[in-house]
Design a protein around this motif. Structure first.
Motif, short mmCIF file in Angstrom:
data_model
loop_
_atom_site.label_atom_id
_atom_site.label_comp_id
_atom_site.label_asym_id
_atom_site.label_seq_id
_atom_site.Cartn_x
_atom_site.Cartn_y
_atom_site.Cartn_z
N ARG A 190 0.82 -1.22 0.00
CA ARG A 190 0.00 0.00 0.00
C ARG A 190 0.85 1.27 0.00
O ARG A 190 0.50 2.26 -0.64
CB ARG A 190 -0.91 -0.02 1.23
N HIS A 191 1.99 1.24 0.71
CA HIS A 191 2.79 2.45 0.89
C HIS A 191 4.23 2.32 0.39
O HIS A 191 4.98 3.31 0.47
CB HIS A 191 2.81 2.84 2.38
N GLY A 192 4.62 1.12 -0.04
CA GLY A 192 5.99 0.93 -0.52
C GLY A 192 6.89 0.34 0.55
O GLY A 192 6.68 0.60 1.75
N PRO A 193 7.89 -0.44 0.14
CA PRO A 193 8.77 -1.11 1.11
C PRO A 193 9.49 -0.14 2.05
O PRO A 193 9.70 -0.45 3.22
CB PRO A 193 9.76 -1.87 0.22
N GLU A 194 9.89 1.02 1.56
CA GLU A 194 10.62 1.96 2.40
C GLU A 194 9.75 2.50 3.53
O GLU A 194 10.27 2.98 4.55
CB GLU A 194 11.17 3.11 1.56
N ALA A 195 8.42 2.46 3.33
CA ALA A 195 7.52 2.95 4.37
C ALA A 195 7.65 2.11 5.64
O ALA A 195 7.47 2.63 6.75
CB ALA A 195 6.08 2.95 3.87
N PHE A 198 9.32 1.67 11.47
CA PHE A 198 10.12 1.15 12.57
C PHE A 198 10.90 2.27 13.26
O PHE A 198 11.07 2.25 14.49
CB PHE A 198 11.08 0.07 12.05
N HIS A 199 11.37 3.24 12.49
CA HIS A 199 12.07 4.37 13.10
C HIS A 199 11.11 5.19 13.98
O HIS A 199 11.48 5.60 15.09
CB HIS A 199 12.68 5.25 12.02
N VAL A 200 9.88 5.38 13.48
CA VAL A 200 8.90 6.14 14.26
C VAL A 200 8.54 5.38 15.53
O VAL A 200 8.44 5.95 16.62
CB VAL A 200 7.65 6.42 13.42
N PHE A 201 8.36 4.07 15.41
CA PHE A 201 7.99 3.27 16.57
C PHE A 201 9.11 3.29 17.63
O PHE A 201 8.83 3.27 18.83
CB PHE A 201 7.71 1.82 16.15
N PHE A 226 1.83 6.82 8.36
CA PHE A 226 0.99 6.66 7.18
C PHE A 226 -0.17 7.67 7.11
O PHE A 226 -0.92 7.68 6.13
CB PHE A 226 0.42 5.24 7.14
N GLY A 227 -0.34 8.46 8.16
CA GLY A 227 -1.40 9.44 8.14
C GLY A 227 -2.79 8.85 8.22
O GLY A 227 -3.77 9.50 7.85
N GLU A 228 -2.89 7.62 8.71
CA GLU A 228 -4.19 6.95 8.88
C GLU A 228 -4.26 6.37 10.28
O GLU A 228 -3.25 5.93 10.84
CB GLU A 228 -4.37 5.83 7.86
N THR A 229 -5.47 6.36 10.83
CA THR A 229 -5.63 5.78 12.15
C THR A 229 -5.49 4.27 12.07
O THR A 229 -5.60 3.66 10.99
CB THR A 229 -7.01 6.11 12.73
N MET A 230 -5.24 3.66 13.21
CA MET A 230 -5.10 2.21 13.25
C MET A 230 -6.40 1.53 12.82
O MET A 230 -6.38 0.51 12.14
CB MET A 230 -4.69 1.76 14.64
N ASP A 231 -7.54 2.10 13.22
CA ASP A 231 -8.82 1.51 12.83
C ASP A 231 -9.02 1.55 11.33
O ASP A 231 -9.54 0.61 10.72
CB ASP A 231 -9.97 2.23 13.53
N ALA A 232 -8.62 2.66 10.68
CA ALA A 232 -8.75 2.77 9.23
C ALA A 232 -7.84 1.76 8.53
O ALA A 232 -8.24 1.11 7.55
CB ALA A 232 -8.43 4.18 8.78
N LEU A 233 -6.60 1.63 9.03
CA LEU A 233 -5.69 0.65 8.45
C LEU A 233 -6.18 -0.77 8.67
O LEU A 233 -6.03 -1.64 7.81
CB LEU A 233 -4.29 0.83 9.05
N GLU A 234 -6.78 -1.00 9.85
CA GLU A 234 -7.34 -2.32 10.15
C GLU A 234 -8.41 -2.71 9.13
O GLU A 234 -8.40 -3.81 8.58
CB GLU A 234 -7.93 -2.32 11.56
N ALA A 235 -9.34 -1.80 8.86
CA ALA A 235 -10.42 -2.07 7.91
C ALA A 235 -9.86 -2.32 6.51
O ALA A 235 -10.30 -3.23 5.80
CB ALA A 235 -11.42 -0.92 7.90
N ALA A 236 -8.88 -1.52 6.12
CA ALA A 236 -8.27 -1.70 4.80
C ALA A 236 -7.52 -3.02 4.71
O ALA A 236 -7.55 -3.70 3.67
CB ALA A 236 -7.33 -0.52 4.50
N PHE A 237 -6.85 -3.39 5.80
CA PHE A 237 -6.11 -4.67 5.82
C PHE A 237 -7.05 -5.86 5.69
O PHE A 237 -6.80 -6.79 4.92
CB PHE A 237 -5.30 -4.76 7.11
#
Length: 333
Positions: free
Chosen positions: A48-53, A58-61, A75-86
């Motif tokens: 969805r965002h590319g391998p470098e993302a 990991f650096h942000v975490f 990614f500029g998306e909430t965890m719930d939004a990413l969850e639904a997309a996943f």
């Protein structure tokens, strides 16, 4: 685990990503599956965002130590939004593989009831030569166990249904057996873990062959498939061994033996065990999953000698080898 992820995605059994913060709340079988789900989520993010993302995530975490905050910052998306997309991505990934296929219950009968407190795996089935019994491994009560169960559809008319029966639980101190080897599916995807002796066996096709460990040694074990009595325990001269197979007359056992990283085929004359193992292949390629031909003169097996896993046939008379398949996919047995 891709097959299990497909089943989970299509049956709605993928866990919410918020629940993957630890393993203490999972039953024992879920832990490796949830690691695989995490890997699938990483594949989704990379697509969805590319391998470098992922590197950026990991650096942000490392700075936040909070998964939800790191995901939103990266990614500029909430965890719930990413969850639904996943979840939608996983279903779209696996749905084409299931098209035109039926659920197992439409063409098969479950041999064990579902709904136990702990999820139990029942695997490595081996059907007896008469078609009336299946031997398999399970881990009910959190111990690997060799068991047998009747195939009622193939039972003689008028006979009483037999209940599943445990034959051997591991570790078995009295029989000096710790556990089945990696051929039970843990490390080697091709081949078999359990093998019934054939109907041509002088003992009537009731012997079970499998590989087990004790200490730092591997043994070929012959067990009575009716009552679990230990018949023979033969030490093996290999670092590891896989996939035993009986000859049609019950006299020989072939298997794959690995020494110093090289895996070849061997056979043993059970009437002359002191004669040792006869080497059947001698090459740098991975050879495994042998199976005797009906007349016992040839062995079919899986080999990587063609650059990937394909099927080959070995003549036991002159050791000539013929290739059977040349496909894009890899044959496993």
């Amino acid at each position: 685990y891709d097959m299990l992820m497909r089943e989970a995605a299509l049956s709605g059994d993928l866990r919410p990503m918020r629940e993957l913060h630890g393993t203490g709340h999972f039953d024992p079988h879920e832990t490796p599956l949830r690691y695989r789900q995490g890997a699938l989520f990483h594949a989704f993010l990379a697509e969805r965002h590319g391998p470098e993302a992922l590197r950026h995530l990991f650096h942000v975490f490392a700075d936040t130590h909070r998964v939800d905050a790191a995901l939103e910052a990266a990614f500029g998306e909430t965890m719930d939004a990413l969850e639904a997309a996943f979840q939608a991505w996983a279903r779209a990934r696996y749905l084409p593989q299931a098209e035109g296929r039926s659920r197992p219950g439409a063409f098969a009968r479950r041999l064990h009831p579902a709904g136990e407190f702990y999820r139990v795996w029942n695997r490595e089935p081996a059907v007896s030569p008469d078609g009336r019994t299946v031997a398999y491994l399970h881990d009910r009560r959190q111990r690997v166990t060799l068991a047998r169960a009747p195939l009622a559809a193939n039972a003689p008319e008028g006979s009483r249904a037999e209940a599943p029966r445990d034959l051997l639980r591991f570790p078995s101190r009295g029989r000096r057996l710790e556990a089945p080897t990696g051929s039970s599916g843990a490390r080697v995807p091709e081949g078999r873990a359990l093998a019934w002796s054939p109907e041509g066996d002088p003992r009537g096709g009731n012997r079970l062959a499998f590989l087990a460990e004790w200490g730092n040694r591997t043994f070929l074990v012959l067990l009575d498939g009716r009552d679990g009595a230990l018949l023979r325990r033969i030490p093996l001269p290999f670092d590891e061994a896989y996939s035993p197979a009986w000859s049609p007359d019950g006299r020989w056992i072939a298997l794959s033996g690995q020494t110093l990283g090289v895996t070849d085929l061997y056979r043993l004359d059970l009437e002359r065990v002191e004669g040792g193992w006869e080497r059947l292949t001698d090459d740098p390629h991975h050879d495994n999953a042998p199976a005797f031909s009906p007349e016992g003169a040839r062995l079919a097996y899986v080999s990587e000698r063609g650059g990937q896993r394909d099927l080959f046939v070995l003549s036991l008379a002159d050791r000539s080898v013929a290739r059977l398949t040349r496909t894009r996919s890899e044959e496993l047995s």
